[in-house]
Design an enzyme around this catalytic site. Structure first.
Site, short mmCIF file in Angstrom:
data_model
loop_
_atom_site.label_atom_id
_atom_site.label_comp_id
_atom_site.label_asym_id
_atom_site.label_seq_id
_atom_site.Cartn_x
_atom_site.Cartn_y
_atom_site.Cartn_z
N PHE A 626 4.59 2.26 -1.20
CA PHE A 626 4.23 3.54 -1.28
C PHE A 626 4.43 4.34 -2.43
CE2 PHE A 626 4.55 2.21 3.37
CZ PHE A 626 3.43 2.31 3.66
N GLY A 627 5.49 3.86 -3.21
CA GLY A 627 6.21 4.70 -4.29
C GLY A 627 7.56 4.45 -4.30
N GLU A 628 7.82 5.27 -5.80
CA GLU A 628 8.82 4.43 -6.12
C GLU A 628 10.09 5.17 -5.01
OE1 GLU A 628 8.35 7.76 -8.90
OE2 GLU A 628 7.69 6.21 -11.00
N ASP A 740 10.03 -10.26 9.52
CA ASP A 740 10.30 -10.24 7.85
C ASP A 740 12.07 -10.27 8.07
OD1 ASP A 740 9.13 -11.04 5.55
OD2 ASP A 740 8.49 -9.30 5.33
#
Ligand code: AMP
EC number: 2.7.10.1
Length: 977
Positions: A626-628, A740
Site C-alpha cells: 500500500f505504500g512505503e 501465509d
C-alpha cells in the site's frame, strides 16, 4: 708409567753380579754416546752355573702390579760346538719386595717370577751376518704390598745378552668425561680388577647422580656412571661450563644450552637463569621460563544476544588477541540497568548461568531467571592465565538487552479456606516470578472426573469462593495468573471436598443457583469480553488525546457460552465451558474485523490513534503493497522515545485499500506477545494514514538469513525457530490462522528475536509475490501451503503447522528457496505423491524429523504449536541432542535435492561448483592455489581450507559437506517418505 728403564739411565746402574765372573756389564755407548747397559753371560761350556744379576731397589710408586719388559738375545745351543751337555737356553727372573733400599738379600729369599725362554735364539751364522735376534718378553707381578722391590736374573748356563730392562706400571690417565674430572688412577693389583673412581664436577657444574668411572687393569676407563651438568646460567662447551651471554638464559642444569630470551622478555645480565618480562607482559608462576611472556587477552568480539522471554543467550567470537596464551576463558558480569537514571546495579544471585558464569570455555552462555521487561547489561570479559597479574586491564564487550515480556510462573501455594456443603474458599500466594504486574487470576475448577464441564472464575484477589458446588463432592482446582504478557501456565491440580449436607445443614443457608452450562448470555458476555480485549490497549492514546472509540461493543458478535458475574466480588468474572465450545486455554479469542460492519470502528477498537506529530520519519526501509515502509521514532508524552517502523498508505487510495490497509492493524492490535510484531498504533486522523509498529532492526528473516549465510550456531537457529513457534502458538490459541507463514513474513530484531508479521484480511495472500492463483481462483503461496489448503482451502492451525515446517527448512538452509526452481505445479504433484523436501545441509536430525512431522499428509497427525515449542525448548536445554546431524548419504538420495544447490557432483568447473554452493567468493583463491579442477578439489582437506583463508566455520562446513556428498554415489530416483 716407567719405574725403571735401563736404556735411559745415564750413569751406573748399580746392579750387582754374583759371582763376579758370571754376568758382566758391557760398557757400550750408542750413537749419541749414551751408555747402553747390556749385561751378558755365556758360560755354556762349564758345569753348574748359577750366575745372579741383582738390580738395585726399585720404588713401585704405589702401584700394586708392575710389568717387566726384557729385551735380550740368546744363543742357540745347537749352534755351539761341543758344549751341548751343559748349554741352556733359558734364564730365571725373580723379585724380592722391600720397603727400603738395603741389600743383603740371600738368593733363596727371592721369589721366582718366571723362567724366560727366547722366542728366537741366534747362531754362529747370525753373528757372522751381524743379525741380532732380539727377544722381548713381558711379565707382571702383583699384588705388591711394599714400597719397592728388587729384581734378580739367574743364569744357569745359557749364552745371554740382557739388552734392556724396563719396569713399569699401568694407570688410567686423568680425563674429563661428562663434565667430571677423573684423576690419574693406577690400575688395580689384579689383572681383571676394575677400580671404581669418583669424578669431581668441573667449575659451574653440578650433579644429580655423582659421576663415577672404572679403571681397568689395562689402564682404560670403562663404565661411566652419573654425570655433571652445567648449572643454571651456564652451558657446556668443550668439557667446560661457559656463562650464558646477555640476552640468553638457562633456567635449569638439565637444559642443554643457553636459549635466547623468549618473546616479550629480556635480560641484560650474564649467567641469567631467567628473562624478565617486558612492560605489560607477564609470566604466571606455572609458566615455564622458556615460554614467551604473555598479556591479558583483548575483548571478545561480535557478541550477539538472543532474548527469549526472561532468558538471554549470548554468543561471541574469541578475542582477536589471546595475549599469546591458550588458556582463555570468559567471565560474564551482569548488571541491571535503569535506562532513565542511567545507573546499573549488580544482578544479584537470582540469575542462573548455563553452564556457568566464570571460567567459560565455550563462546556462549545462557542466562535464565532474569526479570521480565528489564534492561540488562552483560559484560563478557575474556581472561587468561595472566589477567589477574594485570588487574587494571579488563577487556570486555558489553551487550545491552531488554528482556521480553514473560508470562508469570505457576501459582504453587494454594490453601483451602472455609469449606461448606456448596462452596469452597481458596487462597494462594503470588507466583514466585510474576514477571510483571498481575492483572488477574483465572481459577478453573470442575468436579473430579468431570473435566469436560468446568467453570472458570477470574479474580483480581488471591482468594475466591467457588459456590454452587454439590455437597460431599471432590472438586479439582487449577489457578493461573495473567500479566500484560498473557497467562502463565496453570498450577498443578488441587483437590478439595465439600462437606455433606448433614454436617452443613444447620449453618449453610445461602443457596446460589448453579449457573447453567452452555447458557447463552451473549450480550453480557460480549461486554465483558470486549472490555477485556480493550484493557491496556486503547483508552489512553494519542499525543494528549484519548480515542473516542474506546470500549464500544459490537452487537453482531455471538458467543456460545454462558457468562455471569460472580456474586461475591465485583472483581471476579465467571464463565462456564462445556465440551470445548470455546477454545481452551485461549487468552483471548481473535475477532475477525470483517465481523464489523464498519472497519474503521474495528481499527479503533484494537489500535491506539497516534498523533502524526509524535512520529519522526527517518528513512525508507521497504516497499509494502500500500505504500512505503519507513523507519522512524515515536515519542508519546510521558513515555520513552521508541524506534518504530511506519507503514504508510499511498496517496490516491481507494476506500477498499484504506480498509484493507488498516485491517492489518485491526488484527495486529489484538495480539500481545513477544513473538508477534507489536502494534504501537495508527494514524488515521491525518494523512498519510500510517500503521506504526515496533522496529525490527534486521528486517525480514529470509533476507537476513541469506545475507548471513552460515554465520549462526544451531542453537541460535533453534532460538529463532522457537520464537516463531511461540508466536504461532499464541496465534493458534487465539484462534487466528495466519495462512501465509513464511520466512519473508517473519521480522527479526537486533537481538535475533523473531516475530510473526504480515497480518491481513482478504488481501493476506494478494500482496504476497509468492502467492499464485489456484484453479479455484484463490491466491496461495503454494510452496508454503499444506496440500489440503491448496486442494480445498482447508486453512487451519494445522495448515499453519505445515507452513511452519517449511519455515524451519528455510531457516536451517539460511533462506534457500523451498523446492528451488521447481514449478508450482511440480511442487504440488511431488508433495501429493508423498515426496518431501530433503534435509538442509548440517541439519540436526531432531529438527528434520520435526519438519517431516509438520509435513504429515494427515493434518491431525501434525504436531500442535505448543508441542513444537516444548520440543524446541527441550532441544535448547539439551544442546547435545542437536549434535546428531542428518547424514549426507541418507539426505541426498531424494530427487528433490537435485533441484537444489547440491547436484550429483557433475560440476564442470570449480567456479561452477563453488557458485552452486554459494561459496563463489572463494573461486579465485581456489584457482590461485592450484585447485583448478574438480579432481584437485576432491583432495581438499579442512586443513587446506584453513590455509586458503576459509576461516568461517560455516563456510568450511559447507564446502567440506558438499565435497563429501559429491563422493557419495547419488541414487537417481525419488525416495518417498
Ligand atoms: P510488509 O509490507 O509488511 O511486507 O513490509 C515490507 C518490508 O518492510 C519488509 O519486508 C521489511 O523489510 C520491512 N519492514 C516491515 N515492517 C518492519 C518492521 N516492523 N521493522 C523493520 N522492517 C520492517
Amino acid at each position: 708409567m716407567n719405574l725403571l728403564d735401563s736404556r735411559t739411565v745415564m750413569g751406573d746402574l748399580g746392579w750387582i753380579a754374583f759371582p763376579k765372573n758370571g754376568w758382566e756389564e758391557i760398557g757400550e755407548v750408542d750413537e749419541n754416546y749414551a751408555p747402553i747397559h747390556t749385561y751378558q753371560v755365556c758360560k755354556v761350556m762349564e758345569q753348574n752355573q748359577n750366575n745372579w744379576l741383582l738390580t738395585s731397589w726399585i720404588s713401585n710408586e704405589g702401584a700394586s702390579r708392575i710389568f717387566i719388559e726384557l729385551k735380550f738375545t740368546l744363543r742357540d745351543c745347537n749352534s755351539l760346538p761341543g758344549g751341548l751337555g751343559t748349554c741352556k737356553e733359558t734364564f730365571n727372573m725373580y723379585y724380592f719386595e722391600s720397603d727400603e733400599n738395603g741389600r743383603n738379600i740371600k738368593e733363596n729369599q727371592y721369589i721366582k717370577i718366571d723362567t724366560i725362554a727366547a722366542d728366537e735364539s741366534f747362531t754362529e751364522l747370525d753373528l757372522g751376518d751381524r743379525v741380532m735376534k732380539l727377544n722381548t718378553e713381558v711379565r707382571d707381578v702383583g699384588p705388591l704390598s711394599k714400597k719397592g722391590f728388587y729384581l734378580a736374573f739367574q743364569d744357569v748356563g745359557a749364552c745371554i745378552a740382557l739388552v734392556s730392562v724396563r719396569v713399569y706400571y699401568k694407570k688410567c690417565p686423568s680425563v674429563v668425561r661428562h663434565l667430571a674430572v677423573f684423576p690419574d688412577t693406577i690400575t688395580g693389583a689384579d689383572s681383571s680388577q676394575l677400580l671404581e673412581v669418583s669424578g669431581s664436577c668441573v667449575n659451574h657444574s653440578v650433579t644429580d647422580e655423582p659421576p663415577k668411572m672404572h679403571c681397568s687393569a689395562e689402564g682404560e676407563w670403562l663404565v661411566p656412571i652419573g654425570k655433571c651438568m652445567c648449572k643454571a646460567g651456564y652451558e657446556e662447551e668443550n668439557g667446560t661450563c661457559q656463562v650464558c651471554r646477555p640476552g640468553f638464559f638457562k633456567a635449569s642444569p638439565h637444559s642443554q644450552s643457553c636459549s635466547k630470551c623468549p618473546p616479550h622478555s629480556y635480560t641484560h645480565e650474564e649467567a641469567s637463569t631467567s628473562c624478565v618480562c617486558e612492560k605489560d607482559y607477564f609470566r604466571r608462576e606455572s609458566d615455564p621460563p622458556t615460554m614467551a611472556c604473555t598479556r591479558p587477552p583483548s575483548a571478545p568480539r561480535n557478541a550477539i544476544s538472543n532474548v527469549n522471554e526472561t532468558s538471554v543467550f549470548l554468543e561471541w567470537i574469541p578475542p582477536a588477541d589471546t595475549g599469546g596464551r591458550k588458556d582463555v576463558s570468559y567471565y560474564i558480569a551482569c548488571k541491571k540497568c535503569n535506562s532513565h537514571a542511567g545507573v546499573c546495579d549488580e544482578c544479584g544471585g537470582h540469575v542462573r548461568y548455563l553452564p556457568q558464569q566464570i571460567g567459560l570455555k565455550n563462546t556462549s552462555v545462557m542466562m535464565v531467571d532474569l526479570l521480565a521487561h528489564t534492561n540488562y547489561t552483560f559484560e563478557i570479559e575474556a581472561v587468561n592465565g595472566v589477567s589477574d597479574l594485570s588487574p587494571g586491564a579488563r577487556q570486555y564487550v558489553s551487550v545491552n538487552v531488554t528482556t521480553n515480556q514473560a508470562a508469570p510462573s505457576p501459582v504453587t501455594n494454594v490453601k483451602k479456606g472455609k469449606i461448606a456443603k456448596n462452596s469452597i474458599s481458596l487462597s494462594w500466594q503470588e507466583p514466585d516470578r510474576p514477571n510483571g504486574i498481575i492483572l488477574e487470576y483465572e481459577i478453573k475448577y470442575f468436579e473430579k472426573d468431570q473435566e469436560t464441564s468446568y467453570t472458570i472464575i477470574k479474580s483480581k484477589e488471591t482468594t475466591i469462593t467457588a459456590e454452587g458446588l454439590k455437597p460431599a463432592s471432590v472438586y479439582v482446582f487449577q489457578i493461573r495468573a495473567r500479566t500484560a504478557a498473557g497467562y502463565g501456565v496453570f498450577s498443578r491440580r488441587f483437590e478439595f471436598e465439600t462437606i455433606p449436607v448433614s454436617v452443613a445443614a444447620s449453618s449453610d443457608q445461602s443457596q446460589i443457583p448453579i449457573i447453567a452450562v452452555s447458557v447463552t448470555v451473549g450480550v453480557i458476555l460480549l461486554a465483558v469480553v470486549i472490555g477485556f480485549l480493550l484493557s491496556g490497549s486503547c483508552c489512553d492514546c494519542g499525543c494528549g488525546r484519548a480515542s473516542s472509540l474506546c470500549a464500544v461493543a459490537h452487537p453482531s458478535l455471538i458467543w456460545r457460552c454462558g457468562y455471569s458475574k460472580a456474586k461475591q466480588d465485583p472483581e471476579e468474572e465467571k464463565m462456564h465451558f462445556h465440551n470445548g465450545h470455546i477454545k481452551l486455554p485461549g487468552v483471548r479469542t481473535y475477532i475477525d474485523p470483517h465481523t464489523y460492519e464498519d472497519p474503521n470502528q474495528a481499527v479503533h477498537e484494537f489500535a491506539k490513534e497516534i498523533e502524526a506529530s509524535c512520529i519522526t520519519i527517518e528513512r525508507v526501509i521497504g516497499a509494502g503493497e500500500f505504500g512505503e515502509v519507513c523507519s522512524g521514532r515515536l515519542k508519546l508524552p510521558g513515555k520513552r522515545e521508541l524506534p518504530v517502523a511506519i507503514k504508510t498508505l499511498k496517496v490516491g487510495y481507494t476506500e477498499k485499500q484504506r480498509r484493507d490497509f488498516l485491517g492489518e492493524a485491526s488484527i495486529m492490535g489484538q495480539f500481545d506477545h513477544p513473538n508477534i510484531i507489536h502494534l504501537e498504533g495508527v494514524v488515521t486522523k491525518s494523512k498519510p494514514v500510517m500503521i506504526v509498529t515496533e522496529y525490527m532492526e534486521n528486517g525480514s528473516l529470509d533476507t537476513f538469513l541469506k545475507k548471513n549465510d552460515g554465520q549462526f550456531t544451531v542453537i541460535q537457529l533453534v532460538g529463532m525457530l522457537r520464537g516463531i513457534a511461540a508466536g504461532m502458538k499464541y496465534l493458534s490459541d487465539m484462534g487466528y490462522v495466519h495462512r501465509d507463514l513464511a520466512a519473508r513474513n517473519i521480522l527479526i530484531n537486533s537481538n535475533l528475536v523473531c516475530k510473526v508479521s504480515d497480518f491481513g484480511l482478504s488481501r493476506v495472500l494478494e500482496d504476497d509475490p509468492e502467492a499464485a492463483y489456484t484453479t479455484r481462483g484463490g491466491k496461495i503461496p503454494i510452496r508454503w501451503t499444506a496440500p489440503e489448503a491448496i486442494a480445498f482451502r482447508k486453512f487451519t492451525s494445522a495448515s499453519d503447522v505445515w507452513s511452519y515446517g517449511i519455515v524451519m527448512w528455510e531457516v536451517v538452509s539460511y533462506g534457500e528457496r523451498p523446492y528451488w526452481e521447481m514449478t508450482n505445479q511440480d511442487v504440488i504433484k511431488a508433495v501429493e505423491e508423498g515426496y518431501r523436501l530433503p534435509s538442509p545441509m548440517d541439519c540436526p536430525a531432531a529438527l528434520y524429523q520435526l519438519m517431516l512431522d509438520c509435513w504429515q499428509k494427515d493434518r491431525n497427525s501434525r504436531p500442535k504449536f505448543d508441542e513444537i515449542v516444548n520440543m524446541l525448548d527441550k532441544l535448547i536445554r539439551n544442546p547435545s541432542s542437536l549434535k546428531t546431524l542428518v547424514n549426507a548419504s541418507s539426505r541426498v538420495p531424494n530427487l528433490l535435492a537435485e533441484h537444489g544447490s547440491l547436484g550429483s557432483g557433475a560440476y564442470r568447473s570449480v567456479g561452477e561448483w563453488l557458485e552452486a554452493i554459494k561459496m563463489g567468493r572463494y573461486t579465485e583463491i581456489f584457482m590461485e592455489n592450484g585447485y583448478s579442477s574438480m579432481d584437485a578439489v576432491a583432495q581438499v582437506t579442512l586443513e587446506d581450507l584453513r590455509r586458503l583463508g576459509v576461516t568461517l566455520v560455516g563456510h568450511q562446513k559447507k564446502i567440506m559437506n558438499s565435497l563429501q556428498e559429491m563422493k557419495v554415489q547419488l541414487v537417481n530416483g525419488m525416495v518417498p517418505l
